[in-house]
Write an enzyme that holds these catalytic residues in place. Structure first.
Site, PDB file in Angstrom:
ATOM      1  N   CYS A 156      -1.468  -9.267  -1.370  1.00 43.48           N
ATOM      2  CA  CYS A 156      -1.522  -7.589  -1.232  1.00 43.48           C
ATOM      3  C   CYS A 156      -0.101  -6.938  -1.398  1.00 43.48           C
ATOM      4  CB  CYS A 156      -2.208  -7.224  -0.067  1.00 43.48           C
ATOM      5  SG  CYS A 156      -1.576  -7.927   1.364  1.00 43.48           S
ATOM      6  N   HIS A 309      -2.673  -6.280   6.154  1.00 46.73           N
ATOM      7  CA  HIS A 309      -2.622  -5.914   4.838  1.00 46.73           C
ATOM      8  C   HIS A 309      -1.603  -4.838   4.504  1.00 46.73           C
ATOM      9  CE1 HIS A 309      -5.277  -6.353   1.150  1.00 46.73           C
ATOM     10  NE2 HIS A 309      -5.101  -4.828   1.060  1.00 46.73           N
ATOM     11  N   ASN A 325      -5.692   1.107  -1.519  1.00 46.03           N
ATOM     12  CA  ASN A 325      -5.631  -0.437  -0.829  1.00 46.03           C
ATOM     13  C   ASN A 325      -5.487  -1.047  -2.310  1.00 46.03           C
ATOM     14  OD1 ASN A 325      -6.646  -2.833  -0.293  1.00 46.03           O
ATOM     15  ND2 ASN A 325      -8.414  -2.166   0.704  1.00 46.03           N
TER      16      ASN A 325
END
Length: 717
Positions: A156, A309, A325
């Site tokens: 990520c 994250h 995201n």
């Protein structure tokens, strides 16, 4: 065909630089001559305008091969080798507009060597298999790039960094050359202190289902060139597609060279300058991201956030942050955040305004401040400083690797941390650390818990290795052992500590620093020339030059010494056993000599109990002429080997007689209750038997220990 030849030319030129960095000048010349040979061959058949530039650079390089190189210059090339098999050379600047990242140096027909793909032999998913993908779609449309996402691979931070770079209008596609179908590609990434070329091919792990191990765009499924950058990034990280994660600030630096700042969030509070940062973000001067802490599955589901994250910040307005995201799931692609309690880090990458001034250095883990790398910098205005710990074969080691940056408000080398005012201190286990310095003069001290390589970069000011304030420096190593560890001055054993004679022949400015184990201190006393080599016999405050409290691990003090003799005593408060190091930095030469720890060359001792008496006679015999006798008499209340300043002790005195003639040799009429004992010094001209008479002021009990030291052998009778 000229292109393969130019690739080989560059290969030999880069090898020449590498051999030169390890002082193999002979092989460096051989590689350089081979590159010249290839270049001459190309010049005969191909009228490339770049040949002249390459020829001039290569000839200049050959002429410089016998010149000395700094360690920093060598490390720039040594750091190209992350492992024995890998080689990621710095991008060579042939002239202002022509570098080794040019597509002229890529043979688009010859495949990459199999050895270069070893880290990709294992895949995290057994269903995935490598397939060659011909990349013909080089679309740089921001719409499709904004739709890049991560899937199975836990990267990520990389994908969010990629998205943030796209938002900042940084042309990340230019990190790839050539931008056409090829058997291999060069990707330029910034790591180990330089912009470096990483060679990859377009073999990607393809899943049989609709899942992906590579970065993809959900609006353009044929967009594969971002996966080349991802593959190059995974190559230098060392584990291929078995990637365990990084952070967004680090990854954005590797991809763009923008300076990485990690701001730790606490109590759900964003930094007070968050609106200013967002304004800079809209101006294209920073990228911004945010990372969550550890979240339970239930909480993750409720908040539409993922544990541990990294997210790109898409907007900030009225205290509400919109984040993107990097995952594909459309329902969680954009999330509005009002409560920041579950976020741990804010990531900001700053566009550098200045070309960096850099220094590469090796770090060996050593104790004590004065042994650490130190750099002095003079900042005319605010200046960014970046410390980078290099990637290496051991970078993925499970044991933590931390580094420290301590900045002091001085232009001089630091001996101990308390010597000068500290401006800031940062300890981190991150590979990159960015700090900002205000205008002023500072010394930066760097330390780590493991050997490694570093690059220190300044983006607005030059720096240099720090120097001591004065020209003359002495370093003394010593120890407190079972024989020499007297404790603090309130203990009777204080005078058993290591002692030194110091001589200053002219007025001298002196900075003294000490490092050691435990609570440590040193005391400097005025002395005289006739006591050279003699240990102090008490803690005489009238002769004491300095007094300071004991301190853990280090101590320092400054003096202005007039010409003369001095005694130095170093001590550990609790009489612990351990080592110490002294550093004496002076404006004029001084001499420091350790004083022998015992009373004499030959030493004997005798213990007796007073048993309600006040006189004791001890007979001893000398065996040589002109025997220099030193006698110490110490009182103890019990079996302990030391007394405290607050303990009871009787006043005592001692006299010396010839045993045969009964004639007095030294008579002492004054009683003395010194904590450190009663001393008697005498030169006995002939080898005879003598009587030491020890008296106490009143009768009583307790234990007495008599120590006799002499340059000749002494026998107790």
């Amino acid at each position: 065909m000229p292109t393969p030849c130019l690739e080989q030319f560059l290969h030999h030129l880069e090898k020449s630089h590498l051999y030169l960095s390890i002082d193999n000048t002979k092989q460096a010349k051989k590689e350089c001559l081979e590159s010249i040979k290839i270049l001459n061959s190309i010049a005969k058949t191909t009228p490339l305008p770049e040949i002249k530039v390459l020829s001039q650079y290569t000839l200049n390089h050959y002429e410089s091969l016998d010149k000395p190189r700094t360690i920093s210059d060598k490390l720039e090339w040594i750091s190209s080798k992350l492992t024995q098999e890998t080689f990621f050379p710095p991008v060579i600047q042939f002239n202002e507009n022509f570098t080794s990242h040019n597509e002229l140096f890529v043979d688009t027909i010859s495949p990459i060597q199999d050895n270069d793909n070893k880290i990709f032999e294992k895949l995290p998913n057994k269903l995935a298999k490598f397939e060659y993908i011909e990349i013909s779609n080089w679309d740089n449309d921001i719409t499709h790039l904004k739709n890049l996402y991560q899937d199975i691979l836990p990267n990520c931070s990389f994908v969010s960094s990629f998205l943030a770079i796209i938002d900042a209008n940084i042309p990340i596609i230019d990190t790839i050359t050539p931008q056409k179908s090829s058997q291999k590609y060069k990707v330029s990434l910034r790591f180990n202190g330089a912009l470096r070329n990483v060679i990859v091919d377009s073999k990607f792990p393809i899943m049989p289902n609709s899942r992906n191990l590579i970065i993809k765009s959900y609006s353009d499924t044929e967009l594969y060139w971002p996966a080349l950058i991802e593959k190059a990034y995974l190559t230098i990280m060392g584990n291929g597609y078995n990637f365990s994660g990084s952070n967004m600030a680090n990854d954005a630096y590797v991809l763009s060279g923008w300076l990485p700042q990690i701001i730790k969030l606490s109590n759900g509070q964003l930094p007070s300058n968050i609106d200013d940062l967002w304004r800079l973000r809209t101006q294209g001067k920073v990228t911004m991201g945010i990372g969550t802490g550890t979240l339970s599955k239930q909480l993750s589901s409720q908040l539409h956030l993922v544990s541990g994250h990294d997210y790109v910040i898409d907007n900030i307005k009225d205290g509400v942050i919109t984040v993107k995201n990097p995952w594909l799931d459309p329902k969680d692609r954009v999330v509005e955040i009002k409560n920041f309690n579950h976020f741990k880090y804010l990531y900001v990458n700053w566009k550098p305004d200045h070309k960096p001034y850099q220094h590469y250095f090796l770090y060996q883990a050593k104790p004590n401040t004065y042994n650490q790398p130190q750099f002095t910098i003079k900042c005319m205005e605010e200046t960014w400083i970046l410390l980078e710990r290099h990637l290496s074969e051991t970078s993925s080691s499970p044991s933590p690797h931390w580094m420290d940056m301590n900045v002091f408000e001085t232009e001089y080398k630091i001996i101990t941390p308390s010597q000068y005012k500290k401006y800031l201190s940062v300890e981190t286990n991150n590979r990159l650390q960015l700090i900002k310095l205000k205008p002023g003069v500072f010394t930066i001290v760097i330390s780590s818990n493991k050997p490694c390589r570093f690059t220190l970069s300044s983006f607005n000011a030059m720096f240099s290795k720090s120097k001591y304030k004065y020209d003359y420096t002495e370093t003394v190593n010593g120890e407190w052992n079972s024989d020499i560890n007297g404790g603090n001055w309130a203990m009777s054993t204080y005078i058993n500590n290591p002692q030194y004679d110091i001589i200053a022949k002219q007025t001298t400015e002196l900075i003294m620093g000490m490092h050691g184990q435990g609570q440590i201190n040193f005391h400097l006393f005025h002395s005289s020339s006739d006591s050279m080599g003699e240990r102090i016999q008490n803690f005489d405050k009238t002769k004491l030059i300095n007094y300071q409290n004991y301190n853990a691990s280090y101590q320092s003090s400054s003096y202005r010494l007039t010409p003369g003799h001095y005694k130095l005593v170093v001590s550990e408060y609790y009489r612990s056993i351990g080592t110490y190091q002294l550093v004496l930095n002076s404006s004029e030469p001084i001499t420091i000599t350790k004083i022998p720890p015992f009373l004499g060359l030959y030493n004997i001792s005798k213990s007796f109990n007073w048993d309600n008496t006040n006189r004791f006679k001890l007979k001893f015999e000398t065996t040589g002429y002109n025997s220099k006798v030193k006698i110490k008499i110490a009182y103890f209340n019990g079996e302990s080997d030391f007394e405290l300043q607050t303990s009871y002790r009787p006043a005592m005195r001692a006299s010396l007689f010839n045993s045969q003639t009964k004639q007095p040799i030294q008579i002492n009429e004054q009683f003395n209750d010194s904590l450190y004992g009663v001393f008697l010094h005498e030169i006995l001209p002939s080898p005879e038997e003598y009587i030491l008479l020890i008296e106490r002021f009143e009768i009583g009990y307790g234990r007495c220990v008599v120590e006799i030291g002499c340059n000749n052998k002494v026998i107790l009778k």
